[in-house]
Design a protein around this motif. Structure first.
Motif, PDB file in Angstrom:
ATOM      1  N   TYR A 163       0.730  -0.932  -0.052  1.00 26.99           N
ATOM      2  CA  TYR A 163       0.262  -0.051   0.156  1.00 26.99           C
ATOM      3  C   TYR A 163       0.446   1.050  -0.591  1.00 26.99           C
ATOM      4  CZ  TYR A 163       0.844   0.167   5.219  1.00 26.99           C
ATOM      5  OH  TYR A 163       1.608   0.054   6.627  1.00 26.99           O
ATOM      6  N   VAL A 164       0.462   2.241  -0.218  1.00 20.17           N
ATOM      7  CA  VAL A 164       0.967   3.472  -0.419  1.00 20.17           C
ATOM      8  C   VAL A 164       0.082   4.560   0.736  1.00 20.17           C
ATOM      9  CG1 VAL A 164       2.030   3.631  -2.704  1.00 20.17           C
ATOM     10  CG2 VAL A 164      -0.620   4.425  -2.235  1.00 20.17           C
ATOM     11  N   ILE A 165       0.856   5.521   1.278  1.00 19.69           N
ATOM     12  CA  ILE A 165       0.402   6.599   2.833  1.00 19.69           C
ATOM     13  C   ILE A 165       0.745   7.766   1.855  1.00 19.69           C
ATOM     14  CG2 ILE A 165       0.482   8.044   4.606  1.00 19.69           C
ATOM     15  CD1 ILE A 165       1.954   4.687   6.099  1.00 19.69           C
ATOM     16  N   ILE A 166      -0.370   8.043   1.363  1.00 22.16           N
ATOM     17  CA  ILE A 166      -0.450   9.820   0.833  1.00 22.16           C
ATOM     18  C   ILE A 166      -0.750  10.558   1.390  1.00 22.16           C
ATOM     19  CG2 ILE A 166      -1.984  10.764  -0.854  1.00 22.16           C
ATOM     20  CD1 ILE A 166      -2.545   8.329  -2.031  1.00 22.16           C
ATOM     21  N   ASN A 167      -0.678  12.426   1.727  1.00 22.29           N
ATOM     22  CA  ASN A 167      -0.417  12.859   2.127  1.00 22.29           C
ATOM     23  C   ASN A 167       0.042  14.346   0.703  1.00 22.29           C
ATOM     24  OD1 ASN A 167       2.054  15.344   3.631  1.00 22.29           O
ATOM     25  ND2 ASN A 167       0.273  14.317   4.948  1.00 22.29           N
ATOM     26  N   CYS A 168      -1.368  15.068   1.201  1.00 20.99           N
ATOM     27  CA  CYS A 168      -1.851  15.781  -0.158  1.00 20.99           C
ATOM     28  C   CYS A 168      -0.929  15.781  -0.680  1.00 20.99           C
ATOM     29  CB  CYS A 168       0.088  17.486   0.674  1.00 20.99           C
ATOM     30  SG  CYS A 168      -0.155  17.844   1.839  1.00 20.99           S
ATOM     31  N   ASP A 169      -1.946  14.775  -1.556  1.00 22.45           N
ATOM     32  CA  ASP A 169      -2.240  14.552  -2.985  1.00 22.45           C
ATOM     33  C   ASP A 169      -0.844  13.392  -3.295  1.00 22.45           C
ATOM     34  OD1 ASP A 169      -5.367  14.416  -2.924  1.00 22.45           O
ATOM     35  OD2 ASP A 169      -3.911  16.203  -3.602  1.00 22.45           O
ATOM     36  N   ASP A 170       0.824  13.643  -2.193  1.00 22.47           N
ATOM     37  CA  ASP A 170       1.913  12.488  -3.328  1.00 22.47           C
ATOM     38  C   ASP A 170       1.494  11.653  -2.097  1.00 22.47           C
ATOM     39  OD1 ASP A 170       2.512  13.821  -5.126  1.00 22.47           O
ATOM     40  OD2 ASP A 170       3.200  15.893  -3.730  1.00 22.47           O
ATOM     41  N   ILE A 171       2.576  10.605  -2.618  1.00 25.59           N
ATOM     42  CA  ILE A 171       3.078   9.114  -1.740  1.00 25.59           C
ATOM     43  C   ILE A 171       4.072  10.016  -1.124  1.00 25.59           C
ATOM     44  CG2 ILE A 171       3.815   6.847  -2.340  1.00 25.59           C
ATOM     45  CD1 ILE A 171       2.981   7.374  -4.902  1.00 25.59           C
ATOM     46  N   LEU A 172       3.606   9.663   0.117  1.00 28.69           N
ATOM     47  CA  LEU A 172       5.058   9.798   1.266  1.00 28.69           C
ATOM     48  C   LEU A 172       5.058   8.576   1.327  1.00 28.69           C
ATOM     49  CD1 LEU A 172       5.520  11.837   3.138  1.00 28.69           C
ATOM     50  CD2 LEU A 172       4.181  10.591   5.038  1.00 28.69           C
ATOM     51  N   MET A 173       4.753   7.381   1.576  1.00 27.92           N
ATOM     52  CA  MET A 173       5.119   6.318   1.464  1.00 27.92           C
ATOM     53  C   MET A 173       4.437   4.960   0.743  1.00 27.92           C
ATOM     54  SD  MET A 173       5.329   6.367   5.564  1.00 27.92           S
ATOM     55  CE  MET A 173       6.516   7.820   6.321  1.00 27.92           C
ATOM     56  N   TRP A 174       5.556   4.240   0.149  1.00 23.30           N
ATOM     57  CA  TRP A 174       5.002   2.541  -0.068  1.00 23.30           C
ATOM     58  C   TRP A 174       5.531   1.849   0.706  1.00 23.30           C
ATOM     59  CZ3 TRP A 174       7.771  -1.728  -0.999  1.00 23.30           C
ATOM     60  CH2 TRP A 174       7.126  -3.074  -1.598  1.00 23.30           C
ATOM     61  N   ILE A 175       4.429   1.000   1.257  1.00 21.39           N
ATOM     62  CA  ILE A 175       5.153  -0.296   1.795  1.00 21.39           C
ATOM     63  C   ILE A 175       4.753  -1.491   2.197  1.00 21.39           C
ATOM     64  CG2 ILE A 175       4.351  -1.202   4.471  1.00 21.39           C
ATOM     65  CD1 ILE A 175       4.205   2.604   5.163  1.00 21.39           C
ATOM     66  N   LYS A 176       6.064  -2.141   1.892  1.00 22.66           N
ATOM     67  CA  LYS A 176       4.966  -4.046   2.019  1.00 22.66           C
ATOM     68  C   LYS A 176       5.010  -4.631   3.575  1.00 22.66           C
ATOM     69  CE  LYS A 176       5.851  -8.753  -0.021  1.00 22.66           C
ATOM     70  NZ  LYS A 176       6.770  -8.810  -1.448  1.00 22.66           N
ATOM     71  N   GLU A 177       3.920  -5.455   3.839  1.00 25.55           N
ATOM     72  CA  GLU A 177       3.758  -6.364   5.475  1.00 25.55           C
ATOM     73  C   GLU A 177       3.540  -7.555   4.721  1.00 25.55           C
ATOM     74  OE1 GLU A 177       1.807  -2.369   7.500  1.00 25.55           O
ATOM     75  OE2 GLU A 177       0.840  -3.547   7.048  1.00 25.55           O
ATOM     76  N   VAL A 178       4.272  -8.128   5.852  1.00 29.01           N
ATOM     77  CA  VAL A 178       4.206 -10.588   5.332  1.00 29.01           C
ATOM     78  C   VAL A 178       4.407 -10.788   6.648  1.00 29.01           C
ATOM     79  CG1 VAL A 178       5.260 -11.575   4.380  1.00 29.01           C
ATOM     80  CG2 VAL A 178       5.399  -9.526   3.189  1.00 29.01           C
ATOM     81  N   PHE A 179       3.511 -11.482   7.228  1.00 34.07           N
ATOM     82  CA  PHE A 179       3.086 -12.617   7.760  1.00 34.07           C
ATOM     83  C   PHE A 179       2.838 -14.261   7.545  1.00 34.07           C
ATOM     84  CE2 PHE A 179      -0.560 -10.054   7.652  1.00 34.07           C
ATOM     85  CZ  PHE A 179      -1.766 -11.087   8.356  1.00 34.07           C
ATOM     86  N   PRO A 180       3.060 -14.787   8.088  1.00 35.62           N
ATOM     87  CA  PRO A 180       2.562 -16.229   8.086  1.00 35.62           C
ATOM     88  C   PRO A 180       1.243 -16.364   7.966  1.00 35.62           C
ATOM     89  CG  PRO A 180       5.109 -16.239   9.022  1.00 35.62           C
ATOM     90  CD  PRO A 180       4.084 -14.946  10.033  1.00 35.62           C
ATOM     91  N   VAL A 181       0.926 -17.255   7.135  1.00 34.18           N
ATOM     92  CA  VAL A 181      -0.473 -17.921   6.944  1.00 34.18           C
ATOM     93  C   VAL A 181      -1.371 -18.249   8.316  1.00 34.18           C
ATOM     94  CG1 VAL A 181      -0.941 -17.662   4.388  1.00 34.18           C
ATOM     95  CG2 VAL A 181       0.155 -19.794   5.999  1.00 34.18           C
ATOM     96  N   SER A 182      -0.512 -18.858   9.582  1.00 33.94           N
ATOM     97  CA  SER A 182      -0.442 -18.996  10.577  1.00 33.94           C
ATOM     98  C   SER A 182      -0.902 -18.219  11.943  1.00 33.94           C
ATOM     99  CB  SER A 182       0.399 -20.987  11.349  1.00 33.94           C
ATOM    100  OG  SER A 182       1.424 -19.757  11.238  1.00 33.94           O
ATOM    101  N   HIS A 183      -0.420 -16.712  11.526  1.00 31.57           N
ATOM    102  CA  HIS A 183      -0.035 -15.790  12.600  1.00 31.57           C
ATOM    103  C   HIS A 183      -1.470 -15.043  12.602  1.00 31.57           C
ATOM    104  CE1 HIS A 183       4.477 -14.681  13.706  1.00 31.57           C
ATOM    105  NE2 HIS A 183       3.855 -16.068  13.332  1.00 31.57           N
ATOM    106  N   PHE A 184      -1.954 -14.797  13.762  1.00 27.28           N
ATOM    107  CA  PHE A 184      -3.151 -14.051  13.976  1.00 27.28           C
ATOM    108  C   PHE A 184      -4.794 -14.714  13.808  1.00 27.28           C
ATOM    109  CE2 PHE A 184      -0.021 -10.898  11.999  1.00 27.28           C
ATOM    110  CZ  PHE A 184       0.578 -10.265  13.664  1.00 27.28           C
ATOM    111  N   THR A 185      -4.559 -15.672  13.726  1.00 28.06           N
ATOM    112  CA  THR A 185      -5.811 -17.162  13.801  1.00 28.06           C
ATOM    113  C   THR A 185      -5.940 -17.192  14.729  1.00 28.06           C
ATOM    114  OG1 THR A 185      -4.319 -19.228  13.537  1.00 28.06           O
ATOM    115  CG2 THR A 185      -4.964 -18.929  10.992  1.00 28.06           C
ATOM    116  N   GLN A 186      -5.743 -16.425  16.215  1.00 31.29           N
ATOM    117  CA  GLN A 186      -6.703 -17.329  17.266  1.00 31.29           C
ATOM    118  C   GLN A 186      -7.468 -16.004  17.753  1.00 31.29           C
ATOM    119  OE1 GLN A 186      -6.768 -20.159  17.491  1.00 31.29           O
ATOM    120  NE2 GLN A 186      -6.388 -21.009  16.179  1.00 31.29           N
ATOM    121  N   ILE A 187      -6.436 -14.740  17.862  1.00 24.14           N
ATOM    122  CA  ILE A 187      -6.438 -13.576  17.960  1.00 24.14           C
ATOM    123  C   ILE A 187      -8.409 -13.142  17.625  1.00 24.14           C
ATOM    124  CG2 ILE A 187      -6.585 -11.235  18.280  1.00 24.14           C
ATOM    125  CD1 ILE A 187      -3.273 -11.916  18.202  1.00 24.14           C
TER     126      ILE A 187
END
Length: 187
Positions: A163-187
């Motif tokens: 995803y991108v974070i946009i500030n004043c119609d400009d891309i401020l940051m591009w970010i990629k986030e990753v986690f295993p498919v088994s994470h966050f299944t019990q919360i």
């Protein structure tokens, strides 16, 4: 017309459904929230686990090559901050993230915090009252590379989003986030 305006999240819901169908799986509600939120992942993890911490694996300033320039909509050769981090709680890795940030779009204080401190981007933006929005470009499952296998101590598939974070119609940051498919299944 009114119905179209009330369907702003339909594309994300459909994308989650497409990925679930493609991989014959069903994501937990927490996984769906983490993959589709247009808010701060840091804030969500803080609520789920108590205050999380960040470990910077690599960070450096580089000139944007063609592919990175395209991600953040800057000319090739512009200086960008590359940052690779792990968000964790008590030494347990939760999410791996990389970001590309054009230095020309950050004030001195934000640049300083990005470069010298292990502070999550969500907290940096909040600390400096940066008005921004997130636009999610991709949600998918990928095979882990050697780095991810080492960090998460698994070779299972990874959930990812870009995803991108946009500030004043400009891309401020591009970010990629990753986690295993088994994470966050019990919360």
């Amino acid at each position: 017309m009114a119905n179209d305006k009330n369907e702003a999240n339909r594309a994300l819901i459909d994308k989650i459904g497409d990925v679930e169908k493609e991989y014959n799986t069903t994501f937990s509600n927490t996984q769906k929230i983490l993959l589709t939120t247009d808010g701060s992942i840091t804030a969500i993890l803080d609520v789920l686990y108590g205050k999380i911490t960040l470990k910077t694996i690599d960070q450096h300033i580089e000139e944007a090559d063609r592919s990175h320039a395209k991600l953040v909509n800057v000319p090739t050769g512009e200086k960008i901050n590359f940052r690779e981090v792990i968000m964790h709680k008590d030494g347990k890795p939760l999410i791996y993230a990389i970001s590309h940030i054009p230095l020309s779009r950050c004030n001195d204080e934000i640049c300083s915090d990005l470069i010298r401190a292990d502070i999550p981007i969500g907290r940096i933006l909040k600390n400096y009252d940066v008005e921004s929005r997130r636009e999610i470009n991709k949600i998918y499952i990928e095979k882990p590379n050697d780095r991810l296998k080492e960090i998460f101590e698994t070779d299972e598939d990874m959930l990812a989003r870009e995803y991108v974070i946009i500030n004043c119609d400009d891309i401020l940051m591009w970010i990629k986030e990753v986690f295993p498919v088994s994470h966050f299944t019990q919360i």
